[in-house]
Each structure stands twice: as structure tokens, then as C-alpha cells.
Design a protein around this motif. Structure first.
Motif: not given
Length: 119
Positions: A39-50, A85-93
């Protein structure tokens, strides 16, 4: 109940790598699916991998070819290797697990670990 404890977040430069780890503990019969969300700031939590207990995996399109999820069923752990890794990968995991407790399946979350990709 299931407790999920994550580790491995931090600050990394673009193009770098990080490895996240999550360990599950508690009183459960089995863990059906383990996953990583972010979940990045201001964004919805999204699935990365399962990954299922049988080893089947799914990835978000944005991380395919760069991230690898793996699990050790004997230790109830799941890792996320993140490369290029890219800047857009910045988030709480967040680590996520669907576990069978008693006769029912429940969803559990870890507390989250910050990943920051910046130069």
C-alpha cells in the motif's frame, strides 16, 4: 489465531534488491495461501504476489519478472525477493495468510514493513 511477523524492509536505490521475509506462528491447522500486498500513500492496498501450499504462484503485472515469492511449508514462512526495484515500488508491504483455524478458514495480516526505493 495466527501471528505474522515481517522483516527485511528498508531503503534501497533504484535498480537494487531487497528480500522480505514473513514468519507465521500460532495455533492453526494449515496455511492455505500466503501472499504479499503493498500500500502506497494515498493508494489502495494491492496484491503483489501469492503462493499456495502446493507452490502455485500469481504476480501483479507490475512486478512480473522482477519479484519472486517463495515459501517453506515446514517453517511456515514466505519470502519475497525483489530485484530491479523502481521508485514506484515504494510502499508498506504486508504479509497475508489464509489459515485454517479450527474448522474455518481465516485471513490474517502482518503489521507491515516499509520499502522505500529512492536515490
Amino acid at each position: 489465531q495466527v501471528q505474522l511477523v515481517e522483516s527485511g524492509g528498508g531503503l534501497v536505490q533504484p535498480g537494487g534488491s531487497l528480500r522480505l521475509a514473513c514468519a507465521a506462528s500460532g495455533n492453526f491447522f494449515s496455511i492455505v495461501v500466503m501472499a504479499w500486498y503493498r500500500q502506497a500513500p494515498g493508494q489502495q492496498r494491492e496484491l503483489v504476489a501469492r503462493i499456495t501450499s502446493g507452490g502455485s504462484t500469481n504476480y501483479a503485472d507490475s512486478v512480473k519478472g522482477r519479484f519472486t515469492i517463495s515459501r517453506d511449508n515446514s517453517k511456515n514462512t514466505v519470502d519475497l525477493q525483489m530485484n530491479s526495484l523502481k521508485p514506484e515500488d515504494t510502499a508498506v508491504y504486508f504479509c497475508n495468510a489464509d489459515a485454517v483455524v479450527g474448522s474455518m478458514q481465516w485471513t490474517y495480516w502482518g503489521q507491515g514493513t516499509q520499502v522505500t526505493v529512492s536515490s
